[in-house]
Design an enzyme around this catalytic site. Structure first.
Site, short mmCIF file in Angstrom:
data_model
loop_
_atom_site.label_atom_id
_atom_site.label_comp_id
_atom_site.label_asym_id
_atom_site.label_seq_id
_atom_site.Cartn_x
_atom_site.Cartn_y
_atom_site.Cartn_z
N TRP A 150 0.81 -1.22 0.00
CA TRP A 150 0.00 0.00 0.00
C TRP A 150 0.85 1.27 0.00
CZ3 TRP A 150 1.73 2.52 4.18
CH2 TRP A 150 2.20 1.76 5.26
N ASN A 151 2.14 1.17 0.32
CA ASN A 151 2.90 2.42 0.50
C ASN A 151 3.28 3.08 -0.82
OD1 ASN A 151 4.82 0.46 -0.05
ND2 ASN A 151 6.34 1.32 1.33
N LYS A 174 -2.32 -9.06 -7.21
CA LYS A 174 -3.14 -8.81 -6.02
C LYS A 174 -2.61 -7.55 -5.35
CE LYS A 174 -2.74 -9.63 -1.79
NZ LYS A 174 -3.20 -8.30 -1.33
N PRO A 175 -3.33 -6.43 -5.52
CA PRO A 175 -2.86 -5.20 -4.87
C PRO A 175 -3.21 -5.21 -3.38
CG PRO A 175 -4.90 -4.78 -6.07
CD PRO A 175 -4.58 -6.23 -6.28
N ALA A 176 -2.56 -4.35 -2.62
CA ALA A 176 -2.84 -4.26 -1.18
C ALA A 176 -4.32 -3.92 -0.95
CB ALA A 176 -1.97 -3.18 -0.56
N SER A 229 6.20 -7.27 4.11
CA SER A 229 6.95 -7.54 5.34
C SER A 229 7.86 -8.77 5.19
CB SER A 229 5.98 -7.77 6.50
OG SER A 229 5.38 -9.04 6.37
N GLU A 250 10.92 -8.19 -1.96
CA GLU A 250 11.43 -6.89 -1.55
C GLU A 250 10.82 -6.64 -0.18
OE1 GLU A 250 11.72 -3.53 -0.53
OE2 GLU A 250 10.51 -2.76 -2.20
N LEU A 251 11.63 -6.79 0.87
CA LEU A 251 11.09 -6.89 2.23
C LEU A 251 11.49 -5.68 3.09
CD1 LEU A 251 11.79 -10.72 2.59
CD2 LEU A 251 9.76 -9.57 1.67
N CYS A 284 10.19 1.46 2.54
CA CYS A 284 11.14 0.44 3.00
C CYS A 284 12.55 1.00 3.06
CB CYS A 284 11.13 -0.76 2.06
SG CYS A 284 9.51 -1.46 1.91
N GLU A 460 14.73 -5.40 -8.30
CA GLU A 460 13.75 -4.81 -9.20
C GLU A 460 14.39 -3.59 -9.83
OE1 GLU A 460 10.37 -4.15 -6.55
OE2 GLU A 460 9.53 -6.04 -7.27
#
Ligand code: SIN
Length: 481
Positions: A150-151, A174-176, A229, A250-251, A284, A460
């Site tokens: 979502w960010n 699948k979007p947030a 996360s 990407e965490l 992040c 990415e």
């Protein structure tokens, strides 16, 4: 007409209702914004089957033609940046100017990967004998399951689907659950740009569990790409292993921001504002902990304090607002817990330290500056994901490197120095995938983005961003002389 709906599932080139809906709310007001179709596991299966059916034709489409679709999508995004940005602000909270900036950043991934689609070269390999010809080809991995956060409701979508589509893959996105509207707007615009039915399917859901399970278990899905996360990333990697799906992750990050004694202190303070308070501290790569050489710590705080105090917090749709709300109450509670832990352990609040008293609704937290932070405090050990800058002091380069490299995170790190040798030495020794040297905003489409250690897997953006969606096929041919 592709964009006449925008709140349904997008499967096989058409809007589809789901059995239920869920409410998307504005984090600045708490008010409902839209009712969005809530995908089930069965809907996810239909989306995967549509992507699998579209794969042969899309992967056989010349890279140059795929590039043309991406370039048209880039142009449409830029043309509509104001309206796309407004939707992004309403569902995600970031101020309008920042949201429009994200739309331009998002469009740049389409532009970059359009170029990469045109340059997906193979390799001719020297043979061991005169009668053989050896070749390595790059081919799309297949159907991709993309799970986005979502960010960055626009840029994290295009940073994944841009290279996937450029490589010839088809996608189920699948979007947030907090920010599905921007993703649906993007797919509608891509359809206008000429993307064929089934090539990119979008399935919002309020409950990621069943949809995620289908993406992980369906044999047609060959790749999972995820931003979110570390905990969820580890789960996805474990589950994807059962069918050996390729995984890009990407965490979480927990970026150190190091200011050496020889730094330009004003530039470091300006950089701290950009890195720390972009998207209210919810990126992040946000600076999460500041290490400042003891000899310049007071000067740094003197420069930074008025800048933090001057930040305007509020509803991102209002003029002049620089820091919007956090995404939800859980986000605010985490920030409160971190600040409480720091102050009870001896940190001093220089600015902020609470919810802003003048904002009585919405998920706001005041931009906060803490002095006297120590490495045992939660703000210095965990990702806060909020507008809090804790400042600690250090004495030597070796000491700060050890402290910065401690812990499981390795996404982004920042250092400010005017000593070129030190800049190289420290940048090379930081165990991080991204290092900003006197640069608080290093992210661009043409550079690799990703983490060391538990901050991720793969990259990415950049040429590396294409690798994530390509297989290598070796062909050996015997010829007659
Ligand atoms: C992120 O926070 O995941 C993305 C930030 C960026 O692209 O700079």
């Amino acid at each position: 007409m592709a964009n006449s709906d925008g709140t349904s599932l997008w499967i096989d080139g058409a809007w589809r209702a789901a059995a239920g809906t869920f409410t998307v709310s504005n984090p600045a007001t708490g008010e409902p914004l839209a009712e969005v179709a809530d995908a089930s596991r069965t809907d996810a299966r239909a989306a995967i089957e549509s992507a699998a059916a579209a794969l042969p034709a899309w992967s056989a489409t010349p890279g140059l033609e795929r590039a043309r679709v991406l370039r048209r999508a880039e142009a449409l995004m830029l043309e509509r940046a104001t309206e796309l940005g407004r939707t992004l602000t309403l569902e995600g909270g970031k101020p309008l100017a920042e949201a429009r900036g994200e739309i331009a950043y998002a469009a740049s991934f389409f532009a970059w990967f359009a170029g990469e689609a045109e340059r997906t070269y193979g390799r001719v390999i020297p043979a061991s004998t005169a009668n053989k010809r050896l070749l390595a080809l790059r081919q799309p991995v297949g159907v991709v399951g993309a799970i986005t956060p979502w960010n960055f409701p626009a840029a994290m979508v295009t940073r994944k689907i841009g290279p996937a589509l450029a490589a010839g893959c088809t996608v189920v996105l699948k979007p947030a659950e907090q920010t599905p509207l921007t993703a649906l707007n993007i797919v509608a615009l891509m359809t206008e740009a000429g993307l064929p039915p089934g090539v990119c399917n979008v399935i919002p859901t309020h409950d990621p569990g069943p949809v995620g399970t289908e993406l992980l278990q369906h044999p047609a899905v060959r790749k999972i790409t995820f931003t979110g996360s570390t905990e969820v990333g580890k789960y996805l990697a474990r589950e994807a292993a059962a069918t050996v799906k390729r995984v890009s992750l990407e965490l979480g990050g927990h970026a150190p921001f190091i200011v050496f004694a020889d730094a330009d202190i004003d530039a470091a303070a300006q950089g701290a504002i950009v890195s720390k308070f972009r998207n209210a501290g919810q990126t992040c790569v946000c600076a999460n902990r500041f290490y400042v050489h003891a000899s310049v710590a007071d000067a740094f705080l003197e420069a930074l304090t008025p800048l933090v105090r001057a930040l305007t917090v509020g509803d991102g749709t209002l003029d002049g607002v620089q820091v919007g709300p956090l995404i939800d109450t859980a986000g605010v509670q985490k920030v409160e817990a971190h600040v409480r832990d720091a102050t009870t352990s001896g940190a001093r609040v220089l600015v902020g330290g609470s919810r802003p008293p003048h904002l009585t609704r919405g998920n706001f937290y005041a931009p906060t500056l803490l002095d006297g932070a120590t490495d045992t405090m939660r703000v210095m050990r965990e990702e806060t994901f909020g507008p809090v800058a804790p400042v600690a002091r250090f004495e030597s380069e070796a000491e700060v490197l050890r402290r910065a490299n401690a812990g499981p995170f390795g996404l982004a790190a920042y250092l400010y120095t005017n000593d070129l040798s030190r800049a190289w030495r420290v940048a090379e020794r930081l165990e991080y995938g991204i290092v900003g040297v006197n640069d608080a905003l290093p992210s661009v489409a043409q550079a690799p983005f990703g983490g060391y250690k538990e901050s991720g897997l793969g990259r990415e953006g950049g040429t590396e961003g294409m690798d994530a969606f390509l297989e290598t096929k070796y062909i050996s041919t015997v010829i007659r002389g």
